[in-house]
Design a protein around this motif. Structure first.
Motif, PDB file in Angstrom:
ATOM      1  N   GLU A 146       4.615  -8.071 -10.410  1.00 30.03           N
ATOM      2  CA  GLU A 146       3.071  -7.422 -10.347  1.00 30.03           C
ATOM      3  C   GLU A 146       3.128  -7.385  -8.391  1.00 30.03           C
ATOM      4  O   GLU A 146       3.951  -8.268  -8.577  1.00 30.03           O
ATOM      5  CB  GLU A 146       2.511  -7.701 -11.014  1.00 30.03           C
ATOM      6  CG  GLU A 146       2.139  -9.095 -10.925  1.00 30.03           C
ATOM      7  CD  GLU A 146       0.688  -9.763 -12.117  1.00 30.03           C
ATOM      8  OE1 GLU A 146      -0.069  -8.993 -12.778  1.00 30.03           O
ATOM      9  OE2 GLU A 146       1.419 -10.230 -12.979  1.00 30.03           O
ATOM     10  N   HIS A 147       2.784  -6.644  -8.003  1.00 30.22           N
ATOM     11  CA  HIS A 147       2.546  -6.495  -7.344  1.00 30.22           C
ATOM     12  C   HIS A 147       0.897  -6.888  -6.885  1.00 30.22           C
ATOM     13  O   HIS A 147      -0.677  -6.332  -7.605  1.00 30.22           O
ATOM     14  CB  HIS A 147       2.444  -5.039  -6.157  1.00 30.22           C
ATOM     15  CG  HIS A 147       3.837  -4.410  -6.287  1.00 30.22           C
ATOM     16  ND1 HIS A 147       4.619  -4.148  -6.742  1.00 30.22           N
ATOM     17  CD2 HIS A 147       4.118  -4.639  -4.658  1.00 30.22           C
ATOM     18  CE1 HIS A 147       5.287  -3.907  -6.531  1.00 30.22           C
ATOM     19  NE2 HIS A 147       5.494  -4.485  -5.139  1.00 30.22           N
ATOM     20  N   PHE A 148       0.304  -7.710  -6.383  1.00 30.08           N
ATOM     21  CA  PHE A 148      -0.781  -8.181  -5.450  1.00 30.08           C
ATOM     22  C   PHE A 148      -0.991  -7.875  -4.141  1.00 30.08           C
ATOM     23  O   PHE A 148      -0.365  -7.717  -2.928  1.00 30.08           O
ATOM     24  CB  PHE A 148      -1.357  -9.335  -6.199  1.00 30.08           C
ATOM     25  CG  PHE A 148      -1.063 -10.096  -7.600  1.00 30.08           C
ATOM     26  CD1 PHE A 148      -1.529  -9.528  -8.202  1.00 30.08           C
ATOM     27  CD2 PHE A 148      -1.000 -11.265  -7.683  1.00 30.08           C
ATOM     28  CE1 PHE A 148      -2.296  -9.663  -9.618  1.00 30.08           C
ATOM     29  CE2 PHE A 148      -0.994 -11.359  -9.136  1.00 30.08           C
ATOM     30  CZ  PHE A 148      -1.175 -10.619 -10.174  1.00 30.08           C
ATOM     31  N   ASP A 149      -2.288  -7.797  -3.947  1.00 28.02           N
ATOM     32  CA  ASP A 149      -2.909  -7.862  -2.452  1.00 28.02           C
ATOM     33  C   ASP A 149      -2.877  -9.115  -2.046  1.00 28.02           C
ATOM     34  O   ASP A 149      -3.298 -10.099  -2.931  1.00 28.02           O
ATOM     35  CB  ASP A 149      -4.647  -7.143  -2.554  1.00 28.02           C
ATOM     36  CG  ASP A 149      -4.814  -7.475  -1.278  1.00 28.02           C
ATOM     37  OD1 ASP A 149      -5.812  -8.808  -0.708  1.00 28.02           O
ATOM     38  OD2 ASP A 149      -4.559  -6.573  -0.329  1.00 28.02           O
ATOM     39  N   SER A 150      -2.026  -9.672  -0.474  1.00 28.79           N
ATOM     40  CA  SER A 150      -2.596 -10.696  -0.384  1.00 28.79           C
ATOM     41  C   SER A 150      -3.547 -11.986  -0.644  1.00 28.79           C
ATOM     42  O   SER A 150      -3.689 -13.326  -0.965  1.00 28.79           O
ATOM     43  CB  SER A 150      -1.618 -11.201   0.585  1.00 28.79           C
ATOM     44  OG  SER A 150      -2.379 -10.137   2.072  1.00 28.79           O
ATOM     45  N   SER A 207       0.612  -1.260  -0.860  1.00 29.70           N
ATOM     46  CA  SER A 207      -0.104  -0.044   0.178  1.00 29.70           C
ATOM     47  C   SER A 207       0.609   1.347   0.471  1.00 29.70           C
ATOM     48  O   SER A 207       1.330   1.756   1.056  1.00 29.70           O
ATOM     49  CB  SER A 207      -0.893   0.208   1.174  1.00 29.70           C
ATOM     50  OG  SER A 207       0.103   0.040   2.385  1.00 29.70           O
ATOM     51  N   GLY A 208       0.973   2.100  -0.819  1.00 27.76           N
ATOM     52  CA  GLY A 208       1.713   2.682  -1.288  1.00 27.76           C
ATOM     53  C   GLY A 208       3.298   3.082  -1.608  1.00 27.76           C
ATOM     54  O   GLY A 208       3.979   4.215  -1.786  1.00 27.76           O
ATOM     55  N   ARG A 209       3.406   1.773  -0.886  1.00 31.31           N
ATOM     56  CA  ARG A 209       5.204   1.764  -0.812  1.00 31.31           C
ATOM     57  C   ARG A 209       6.108   0.744  -2.425  1.00 31.31           C
ATOM     58  O   ARG A 209       7.007   0.693  -2.397  1.00 31.31           O
ATOM     59  CB  ARG A 209       6.191   1.603   0.273  1.00 31.31           C
ATOM     60  CG  ARG A 209       5.196   1.819   1.299  1.00 31.31           C
ATOM     61  CD  ARG A 209       6.278   1.759   2.465  1.00 31.31           C
ATOM     62  NE  ARG A 209       6.202   0.203   3.107  1.00 31.31           N
ATOM     63  CZ  ARG A 209       5.947  -0.266   3.596  1.00 31.31           C
ATOM     64  NH1 ARG A 209       7.166   0.292   4.803  1.00 31.31           N
ATOM     65  NH2 ARG A 209       5.361  -1.222   4.273  1.00 31.31           N
ATOM     66  N   ASP A 210       4.921   0.361  -3.044  1.00 30.19           N
ATOM     67  CA  ASP A 210       5.557  -0.429  -3.877  1.00 30.19           C
ATOM     68  C   ASP A 210       6.258   0.525  -5.074  1.00 30.19           C
ATOM     69  O   ASP A 210       6.774  -0.509  -5.719  1.00 30.19           O
ATOM     70  CB  ASP A 210       3.864  -1.068  -5.084  1.00 30.19           C
ATOM     71  CG  ASP A 210       3.446  -2.422  -3.724  1.00 30.19           C
ATOM     72  OD1 ASP A 210       3.173  -2.234  -3.145  1.00 30.19           O
ATOM     73  OD2 ASP A 210       2.030  -2.003  -4.866  1.00 30.19           O
ATOM     74  N   GLN A 211       5.832   1.414  -5.207  1.00 27.81           N
ATOM     75  CA  GLN A 211       7.079   1.920  -6.668  1.00 27.81           C
ATOM     76  C   GLN A 211       8.233   1.877  -5.697  1.00 27.81           C
ATOM     77  O   GLN A 211       9.455   1.766  -7.044  1.00 27.81           O
ATOM     78  CB  GLN A 211       6.485   3.685  -6.572  1.00 27.81           C
ATOM     79  CG  GLN A 211       5.011   4.472  -7.224  1.00 27.81           C
ATOM     80  CD  GLN A 211       5.090   3.971  -8.128  1.00 27.81           C
ATOM     81  OE1 GLN A 211       4.656   2.517  -8.812  1.00 27.81           O
ATOM     82  NE2 GLN A 211       6.328   3.986  -9.118  1.00 27.81           N
TER      83      GLN A 211
END
Length: 160
Positions: free
Chosen positions: A117-121, A91-95
């Motif tokens: 890619e990033h996924f919600d768990s 949340s907000g730190r994926d960059q």
């Protein structure tokens, strides 16, 4: 990092979803009771998965430690010609992760073909494997003993 062969993706996802209580969306090991953790961990061991743990001291900076670990992890994935990396969204730190991955991929002379890619768990049960293994290993004692069959390597990364 849980490294999963393409043919094992669907069966592993199904087995992990089967560990959920009715109405539960995800397994987050820290939130489970000790008795439930033991059950979940024993089932994960039965799945014969492998999780590698990347460790760096985060007392000075969690982001720098994560960057060091992620850099090595991506290098290792490129060495085995992995095709996809799924990270648990922060949340907000994926960059920060995206920048690190792009830096690593930019240093490789060949086209890697690595998608990330990033996924919600709650979106992909396979991200639970790393959470379960890392929590158990880090808890020490009996938890480390219980998770040992799942641990492939522990890569200790130091930084100045």
């Amino acid at each position: 990092m849980a490294l999963v062969d393409l043919g094992d993706l669907a069966p592993l996802r199904k087995a992990l979803r089967g560990l959920l209580f009715p109405g539960q969306r995800e397994l987050h090991f820290q939130r489970e009771t000790p008795q439930r953790r033991k059950l979940i961990l024993s089932r994960v061991v039965e799945l014969e998965v492998r999780v590698d743990i990347y460790r760096a001291d985060c007392r000075r900076s969690e982001e720098i430690a994560r960057r060091i670990c992620l850099t090595r992890l991506v290098d290792d994935l490129l060495d085995v010609d992995a095709r996809r990396l799924v990270l648990d969204s922060r949340s907000g730190r994926d960059q920060h992760d995206i920048r690190t991955i792009r830096d690593v991929l930019g240093k490789r002379p060949r086209e890697s073909g690595l998608l990330y890619e990033h996924f919600d768990s709650a979106s992909d049960p396979l991200v639970w494997l790393a959470d379960i293994a890392a929590w158990s290993y880090g808890a020490g004692g009996d938890w480390t003993r219980r998770v040992t069959p799942v641990i492939g390597s522990v890569i200790r990364l130091d930084w100045p």
